[in-house]
Design an enzyme around this catalytic site. Structure first.
Site, PDB file in Angstrom:
ATOM      1  N   ARG A  33      49.504  39.318  33.456  1.00 28.52           N
ATOM      2  CA  ARG A  33      50.509  40.529  33.377  1.00 28.52           C
ATOM      3  C   ARG A  33      51.904  40.240  32.932  1.00 28.52           C
ATOM      4  O   ARG A  33      52.655  40.979  32.360  1.00 28.52           O
ATOM      5  CB  ARG A  33      50.506  41.328  34.842  1.00 28.52           C
ATOM      6  CG  ARG A  33      49.044  42.008  34.835  1.00 28.52           C
ATOM      7  CD  ARG A  33      48.870  42.140  36.675  1.00 28.52           C
ATOM      8  NE  ARG A  33      47.856  42.994  36.714  1.00 28.52           N
ATOM      9  CZ  ARG A  33      46.493  42.643  36.850  1.00 28.52           C
ATOM     10  NH1 ARG A  33      46.383  41.409  36.732  1.00 28.52           N
ATOM     11  NH2 ARG A  33      45.637  43.635  37.159  1.00 28.52           N
ATOM     12  N   ASP A 327      36.532  38.064  44.248  1.00 31.47           N
ATOM     13  CA  ASP A 327      36.470  37.025  43.438  1.00 31.47           C
ATOM     14  C   ASP A 327      36.020  35.757  44.450  1.00 31.47           C
ATOM     15  O   ASP A 327      35.561  34.667  43.771  1.00 31.47           O
ATOM     16  CB  ASP A 327      37.497  36.416  42.625  1.00 31.47           C
ATOM     17  CG  ASP A 327      37.892  37.519  41.271  1.00 31.47           C
ATOM     18  OD1 ASP A 327      36.796  38.169  40.978  1.00 31.47           O
ATOM     19  OD2 ASP A 327      38.904  37.622  40.919  1.00 31.47           O
ATOM     20  N   LYS A 354      30.605  40.548  37.029  1.00 30.88           N
ATOM     21  CA  LYS A 354      31.502  39.518  36.682  1.00 30.88           C
ATOM     22  C   LYS A 354      31.423  38.565  35.610  1.00 30.88           C
ATOM     23  O   LYS A 354      30.695  39.043  34.882  1.00 30.88           O
ATOM     24  CB  LYS A 354      31.865  38.867  37.943  1.00 30.88           C
ATOM     25  CG  LYS A 354      32.564  39.634  38.997  1.00 30.88           C
ATOM     26  CD  LYS A 354      33.687  40.331  38.730  1.00 30.88           C
ATOM     27  CE  LYS A 354      34.388  41.375  39.907  1.00 30.88           C
ATOM     28  NZ  LYS A 354      35.518  42.111  39.311  1.00 30.88           N
ATOM     29  N   ARG A 358      27.017  37.467  39.785  1.00 28.23           N
ATOM     30  CA  ARG A 358      27.536  36.450  40.810  1.00 28.23           C
ATOM     31  C   ARG A 358      26.478  36.269  42.057  1.00 28.23           C
ATOM     32  O   ARG A 358      26.311  35.274  42.855  1.00 28.23           O
ATOM     33  CB  ARG A 358      28.956  36.597  41.284  1.00 28.23           C
ATOM     34  CG  ARG A 358      29.976  36.269  40.317  1.00 28.23           C
ATOM     35  CD  ARG A 358      31.400  36.546  40.451  1.00 28.23           C
ATOM     36  NE  ARG A 358      32.195  35.525  39.637  1.00 28.23           N
ATOM     37  CZ  ARG A 358      33.356  35.603  39.522  1.00 28.23           C
ATOM     38  NH1 ARG A 358      34.232  36.525  40.188  1.00 28.23           N
ATOM     39  NH2 ARG A 358      34.040  34.868  38.507  1.00 28.23           N
TER      40      ARG A 358
HETATM   41  C1  S3P Z   1      41.494  41.334  38.173  1.00 26.92           C
HETATM   42  C2  S3P Z   1      40.533  42.233  38.827  1.00 26.92           C
HETATM   43  C3  S3P Z   1      39.305  41.889  39.125  1.00 26.92           C
HETATM   44  C4  S3P Z   1      39.077  40.594  39.586  1.00 26.92           C
HETATM   45  C5  S3P Z   1      39.358  39.757  38.199  1.00 26.92           C
HETATM   46  C6  S3P Z   1      41.062  39.821  38.140  1.00 26.92           C
HETATM   47  C7  S3P Z   1      42.703  41.713  37.650  1.00 26.92           C
HETATM   48  O1  S3P Z   1      38.344  42.504  38.392  1.00 26.92           O
HETATM   49  O2  S3P Z   1      37.730  40.416  39.567  1.00 26.92           O
HETATM   50  O3  S3P Z   1      39.209  38.342  38.507  1.00 26.92           O
HETATM   51  O4  S3P Z   1      43.646  40.607  37.463  1.00 26.92           O
HETATM   52  O5  S3P Z   1      43.123  42.862  37.680  1.00 26.92           O
HETATM   53  P1  S3P Z   1      37.667  43.857  38.491  1.00 26.92           P
HETATM   54  O6  S3P Z   1      38.804  44.955  37.948  1.00 26.92           O
HETATM   55  O7  S3P Z   1      36.663  44.198  37.342  1.00 26.92           O
HETATM   56  O8  S3P Z   1      37.456  44.373  39.826  1.00 26.92           O
END
Ligand code: S3P
Length: 450
Positions: A33, A327, A354, A358
């Site tokens: 971000r 995660d 994922k 998983r």
């Molecule tokens: C993330 C959101 C999650 C997470 C990923 C990082 C993020 O995914 O599993 O490792 O940085 O917005 P999802 O939005 O698919 O749940």
């Protein structure tokens, strides 16, 4: 195949007590971000503590392809000279996001309301993941997408030349979907509203507000409503990336299962949308304490101390906690193998889409090492029999998934016989210093000669 080269088979063996300090890398979500919001601001954003894992480096390269200047100043310090909201240029090459679902989905959102086209691809794992969850809401802004059947990458997006703001209820708990819609809303006139039924990680909202976007959040028992006013001028920021709780999970959990261990993991963000694993471990009876609790950059932070915990019990993990530890289920299932009794994890269908499926990847690998695991489509149960009970001796397929690879490496540190993985290459996507850091703590892990 590893995500970026030949497979790297590895072995993890019973380890002596783990001890010392584990300085884990910067937060992956915040790192992505920082680069994307920096690129959407006018002027120089400075980022320190950036995670220099492959996923984030791929996002940095993508921001350059869209016209931002991304400069590595050394020692984790980076500068992003952004082009402003609506200022993305059309890339003259395919955007390769490697292994990163977060990277590709957030970038798609960020370019979707500019009058440019871009083609996205990734590795075999990413090209198998669902993108319809992103292109469906982006279509409401006027963005067109053309990908492979089933809505998979490679895929071309044609950004909306005259975007309209949208009101969108996210159908699954996903911070990536929420964030893609918010980033697309940045260049739409008027108010874009995103509604989530379950709170997911809130870094995009916090950081958008930090960059000067007008954003309000209403929270009730039923939902969380985020309203963003489009077409702001984002102001460049100086960002200190906190250390990643999802990476901290590995030295913490390894210490809990390896006899005699005592490990300190400093400066870990305990944002409630991310800290579900640590709450769960404490409920299981883990000797995990928060030291030096404080606030940094508006986020709760603590130093985590994890000690060998021979008396952990299996628990039912509440489904409404899933988003805050999504995660961390792979490494939790490893800890659960050394607890006594059943650990039941429900409401986790998202784990199937994922970097790998998983639930399946962990269930198959744990069974190969002597652990009993049951699964349904959206839940799974690990039957633990206490410390010293797991035979090991299995070889586990990691399916290009960093968290699966690191979880099985931690498993082998406490099993009777060594645990092998077919490929540790993906570890570099999120935790490039994993091998060195864990070895320094006393972990017996090595790459195998092929
Ligand atoms: C993330 C959101 C999650 C997470 C990923 C990082 C993020 O995914 O599993 O490792 O940085 O917005 P999802 O939005 O698919 O749940």
């Amino acid at each position: 195949m590893s995500s970026h080269g030949d497979p790297i088979p590895m072995t993890s063996s019973k380890s002596g007590p783990l001890s010392g300090t584990a300085n884990v890398p910067g937060d992956k979500s915040i790192s992505h971000r920082s680069l994307i919001l920096g690129a959407l601001s006018v002027g120089e954003t400075r980022v320190s503590g950036l995670l220099e894992g492959q996923d984030v480096l791929d996002t940095g390269r993508a921001m350059q392809a869209f016209g931002a200047d991304v400069i590595n100043n050394g020692n984790g310090d980076w500068s992003v000279h952004g082009v402003g909201v609506g200022g993305f240029a059309e890339p003259d090459q395919v955007i390769d996001c490697g292994n990163s679902g977060t990277g590709v989905r957030l970038i798609m959102g960020a370019m979707a309301t500019s009058p440019i086209s871009a083609t996205f691809t990734g590795d075999a794992s990413l090209n198998g993941r669902p993108m319809g969850r992103i292109t469906d809401p982006l279509a409401l802004f006027g963005t067109q997408a053309c990908g492979r059947q089933g809505g998979q990458l490679p895929m071309t997006l044609i950004g909306a030349a005259d975007p309209v703001p949208v009101r969108y209820t996210v159908p699954m708990p996903s911070a990536q979907v929420k964030s893609a819609v918010l980033l697309a809303g940045l260049n739409a006139p008027g108010e874009t509203v995103v509604i989530e039924k379950e709170a997911t990680r809130d870094h995009t909202e916090r950081m958008l507000a930090g960059f000067g976007a007008k954003l309000s959040i209403e929270t009730s028992d039923e939902d969380r409503i985020i309203t963003l006013t489009g077409q702001p001028e984002l102001t460049p920021q100086t960002i200190v990336v906190p250390r990643d709780p999802s990476s901290a999970a590995f030295p913490v959990c390894a210490a809990l299962i390896v006899e005699g261990s005592d490990v300190l993991v400093p400066n870990i963000g305990l944002n409630p949308t991310r800290a579900g694993l640590f709450t769960t471990l404490r409920e299981m009876g883990a000797n995990l304490t928060y030291e030096n609790e404080r606030e940094e950059g508006g986020e709760p932070v603590a130093d985590l101390r994890a000690k060998f915990s021979p008396d952990m019990q299996g628990i039912d993990v509440p489904p409404d906690r899933a988003a805050s530890m999504i995660d961390e289920y792979p490494i939790l299932s490893v800890v659960a193998s050394f607890a006594r009794g059943k650990t039941y994890m429900a409401g986790v269908k998202e784990l199937r889409v994922k970097e790998s499926d998983r639930i399946d990847a962990m269930a198959v690998g744990l069974r190969a090492n002597g652990v009993k695991v049951d699964e349904t489509e959206d839940s799974w149960t690990v039957h633990g029999e206490g410390p010293g009970s797991v035979a090991g001796g299995g070889t586990c397929a990691t399916h290009l998934d960093h968290r699966i690879a690191m979880s099985f490496m931690c498993l082998g540190m406490a099993t009777a016989k060594p645990v092998k993985i077919d490929d540790g290459g993906a570890i570099a996507t999120s935790f490039p210093i994993f091998e060195g850091l864990m070895s320094e703590l006393g972990a017996a892990i090595r790459r195998d000669n092929r």
